[in-house]
Design an enzyme around this catalytic site. Structure first.
Site, mmCIF file in Angstrom:
data_model
loop_
_atom_site.group_PDB
_atom_site.id
_atom_site.type_symbol
_atom_site.label_atom_id
_atom_site.label_comp_id
_atom_site.label_asym_id
_atom_site.label_seq_id
_atom_site.Cartn_x
_atom_site.Cartn_y
_atom_site.Cartn_z
ATOM 1 N N ASN A 107 33.303 39.669 42.432
ATOM 2 C CA ASN A 107 32.401 39.147 43.460
ATOM 3 C C ASN A 107 32.192 40.200 44.546
ATOM 4 O OD1 ASN A 107 31.073 37.023 45.195
ATOM 5 N ND2 ASN A 107 32.813 37.600 46.487
ATOM 6 N N GLN A 173 35.651 43.172 52.357
ATOM 7 C CA GLN A 173 35.348 42.904 50.946
ATOM 8 C C GLN A 173 33.850 42.632 50.771
ATOM 9 O OE1 GLN A 173 38.161 39.670 50.737
ATOM 10 N NE2 GLN A 173 39.503 40.783 49.345
ATOM 11 N N ARG A 203 40.949 36.036 34.170
ATOM 12 C CA ARG A 203 40.859 34.964 35.158
ATOM 13 C C ARG A 203 39.776 35.451 36.120
ATOM 14 N NH1 ARG A 203 41.285 34.840 40.986
ATOM 15 N NH2 ARG A 203 41.960 32.777 41.592
ATOM 16 N N ASP A 205 37.705 35.620 39.307
ATOM 17 C CA ASP A 205 37.866 35.277 40.720
ATOM 18 C C ASP A 205 36.557 34.725 41.292
ATOM 19 O OD1 ASP A 205 39.770 35.676 43.027
ATOM 20 O OD2 ASP A 205 38.067 36.802 43.821
ATOM 21 N N LEU A 210 30.344 34.559 43.083
ATOM 22 C CA LEU A 210 29.803 35.629 42.243
ATOM 23 C C LEU A 210 28.353 35.323 41.856
ATOM 24 C CD1 LEU A 210 30.367 38.169 40.394
ATOM 25 C CD2 LEU A 210 31.034 36.550 38.618
ATOM 26 N N GLU A 212 26.318 33.386 43.458
ATOM 27 C CA GLU A 212 25.526 32.964 44.608
ATOM 28 C C GLU A 212 24.323 33.876 44.847
ATOM 29 O OE1 GLU A 212 27.248 31.741 48.822
ATOM 30 O OE2 GLU A 212 27.094 33.883 48.439
ATOM 31 N N GLU A 250 37.870 30.530 38.391
ATOM 32 C CA GLU A 250 38.245 29.872 39.643
ATOM 33 C C GLU A 250 36.982 29.258 40.231
ATOM 34 O OE1 GLU A 250 40.257 30.927 43.982
ATOM 35 O OE2 GLU A 250 38.823 32.294 43.084
ATOM 36 N N ASP A 318 47.532 31.126 46.093
ATOM 37 C CA ASP A 318 46.838 30.944 47.372
ATOM 38 C C ASP A 318 47.448 29.779 48.150
ATOM 39 O OD1 ASP A 318 44.982 33.038 47.240
ATOM 40 O OD2 ASP A 318 43.715 31.880 45.883
HETATM 41 C C1 NOJ Z 1 40.417 34.123 45.352
HETATM 42 C C2 NOJ Z 1 41.816 34.624 45.186
HETATM 43 O O1 NOJ Z 1 42.584 33.638 44.538
HETATM 44 C C3 NOJ Z 1 42.335 34.959 46.561
HETATM 45 O O2 NOJ Z 1 43.701 35.265 46.529
HETATM 46 C C4 NOJ Z 1 41.516 36.072 47.145
HETATM 47 O O3 NOJ Z 1 41.913 36.318 48.466
HETATM 48 C C5 NOJ Z 1 40.036 35.715 47.136
HETATM 49 N N1 NOJ Z 1 39.600 35.169 45.896
HETATM 50 C C6 NOJ Z 1 39.213 36.948 47.414
HETATM 51 O O4 NOJ Z 1 39.261 37.781 46.282
#
Ligand code: NOJ
Length: 559
Positions: A107, A173, A203, A205, A210, A212, A250, A318
């Site tokens: 992303n 980011q 997996r 992220d 992504l 959007e 995710e 997280d």
């Molecule tokens: C989701 C991840 O699980 C998290 O740890 C991360 O900070 C954010 N995406 C940004 O990449």
């Protein structure tokens, strides 16, 4: 379907284990976990019985978001090892019957990624449109930021060129512009690279971000009119390159929206998605000692293509997000499991692991893991859950649960020989410290949580109906109890869980059963009779759990 199908669609009844190489096992004594250390511990994973290892980002990073801010998609963080070490690990895992997947974080990049460095240097950079820019003052996006403790806007002004770039996460980011075909080509090349080295998928992220299209120009929006087409392309690409590689996405959205990310009933987008809704309902059910929220969440899951799968979990790396609960519900869970402000984060989640949230109550803890493994879906463990690790609330934010794996009662929990001050993260202190919670002790103790979780993994693997079957909640009179049933061919598994502290007798009526059937307990050595009308009475201790295989006369399933 046939039992042999479980090897084709392996993800339907896999057991996934997530870890960060950095905090798992340090082999060269520098205080940071590494690939050689992880390779030394593959047999722990193999004895636990997991079938798929998910590696958190191990790429070169600016390390402002624990590796989710990548500076080179093709590299390996030199602190963790080399490409050679990664390949050795993948090969060793394969030998033990374990597939390896890794985080695909596309992303965004780190703002130190060479693409972004070039992009921000000049409006004429060939990488400028790898990112999403706007020249006019952005609107107020303070209600959309993902990390409200640090950010107030999704746009950051870049002084040099006087334009704003989009960043859905931290300002360091910048979001990649996937409407740009060149970016999509680069992403495919990155995926192809790691798949070629032996990964079995990714997996993925932050999938909704992504895809959007916010911030895109009109022309880009036209070109990228159906972002889901892109997700279909990615899935097809992984399929072409590997045959059986997966995309585990995710997508923390309501179930109905998640359906779109599976590709609806065509099932041609994400192979698996985490069930964030089910996870949050589980905590509400635990807090209330009432199975209804969980039962409802499971029943409300949209039906998905048989090739797709839900990934179930009780904890990840997280915050334990409670963002999809109502404000009152969230407060109930906070009150039950994290009443102090220091235990909460972002106003929406908890930064604790499960055992301390449950006051260390071993009955309740085992009940929750029994439930996790008996729910329809593919269970995902976060490292350390198998031994009941706690968190370290002195470590800021979400990092509180990313402390070193606790291998023994020795210094640094046996994670590293380095001085404690040099560790990648401090170890847990207090009642959940390595002295009390570690692998070495639990390996030798037949009553330990580790042995119990290994038993759950074994039984889950022996019951492919849990990953494949039709799921039904069974009627019974106790609000505290969840009784459910998974049916697959001649396999019927009934699971009964007591979320309350008092023991109960649970009367069940099992359709199509009579006195010729028997319920064989898969976790204990006992059987329960069924009467001529298919009725059975199940005894449950406080926080008790039972897995019952319905044995028809002549059934050849192993007892
Ligand atoms: C989701 C991840 O699980 C998290 O740890 C991360 O900070 C954010 N995406 C940004 O990449």
């Amino acid at each position: 379907m046939r039992i042999t199908d479980t090897s084709d669609l392996w993800w339907k009844n896999a057991v996934v284990y997530c870890l960060d190489v950095e905090t798992f096992m340090d082999w060269n004594g520098d205080g940071t976990g590494d690939f050689p250390g992880l390779a030394q511990r593959v047999d722990h994973l193999s004895e636990l019985g997991i079938t798929c290892l998910w590696l958190m980002p191990f790429y070169p990073t600016a390390d402002k978001d624990d590796g989710y801010d990548i500076t080179d998609f093709y590299g390996v963080d030199p602190r963790l090892g080399t490409h050679g070490d990664v390949v050795e690990l993948i090969r060793t895992c394969k030998d033990r019957g374990i597939r390896v997947i890794a985080d695909l974080v596309v992303n965004h990049t780190s703002d130190r990624h060479p693409w972004f460095r070039s992009a921000r240097a000049s409006k004429d950079s060939p990488y400028r449109d790898f990112y999403v820019w706007r020249s006019d003052q952005p609107p107020d996006t303070s209600d959309q930021v993902v990390f409200p403790d640090q950010e107030t806007s999704s746009w950051e002004l870049d002084e040099k060129t006087g334009e704003w770039f989009l960043h859905r996460f931290y300002r360091h980011q910048p979001d990649l512009n996937v409407a740009n075909p060149r970016v999509r080509d680069e992403i495919a090349k990155v995926m192809g690279f790691w798949l070629e080295l032996g990964l079995s998928g990714f997996r993925v992220d932050a999938v909704p971000f992504l895809l959007e299209t916010a911030g895109l120009s009109e022309a880009e929006n036209e070109q990228f009119a159906d972002p889901h087409e892109y997700l279909r392309d990615l899935r097809a690409f992984v399929g072409r390159r590997t045959g059986d590689g997966v995309l585990l996405g995710e997508v923390n959205l309501p179930h109905a929206e998640q359906s779109l990310f599976f590709g609806g009933t065509d099932g041609d987008e994400l192979t698996m998605q985490f069930d964030f809704i089910g996870m949050q309902a589980l905590y509400l059910s635990m807090a209330r000692e009432d199975a209804a929220p969980l039962a409802k969440a499971l029943q409300d899951r949209p039906s998905i293509n048989p090739d797709c799968q839900w990934a179930t979990f009780v904890r990840n790396h997280d915050e334990l997000t409670l963002d999809k609960l109502s404000e009152d519900e969230r407060q109930e869970v906070f009150a039950a499991f994290g009443p102090e402000e220091s235990m909460q984060v972002f106003g929406r989640g908890l930064r604790r692991r499960l055992p301390p949230m449950l006051g260390g109550d071993p009955r309740r803890l085992r009940m929750v893991y029994s439930l996790l493994f008996s729910l329809p879906g593919t269970p995902v463990l976060f490292y350390g859950e198998e031994i009941g690790m706690g968190e370290n609330l002195d470590v800021p934010g979400r990092m509180s649960v990313r402390t070193p794996m606790q291998w023994s009662s020795e210094r640094n929990g046996g994670f590293s020989d380095a001085a404690p001050s040099r560790l990648a993260a401090p170890v847990v202190e207090g009642g959940f410290a390595p002295e009390f919670v570690n692998v070495a002790d639990q390996r030798r103790d037949p009553q330990s949580l580790l042995q119990f979780v290994a038993l759950l993994v074994r039984r889950y693997r022996e019951c492919p109906e849990l990953g494949w079957a039709d799921f039904r909640v069974l009627d019974q009179p106790h609000a505290q109890v969840l009784a459910h049933c998974c049916t697959w061919g001649d396999g019927i598994l009934v699971a009964v869980h007591n979320l309350g502290a008092e023991s109960r007798t649970v009367p069940l009526v099992l359709d199509g059963c009579d006195a010729s059937h028997q319920l064989v307990d898969l976790l204990e050595d006992q059987t329960t009779d069924v009467d001529a009308e298919g009725r059975a009475e199940i005894q449950l201790d406080g926080y008790g759990y039972r897995w019952l295989r319905v044995m028809a006369p002549g059934s050849r399933r192993l007892r």
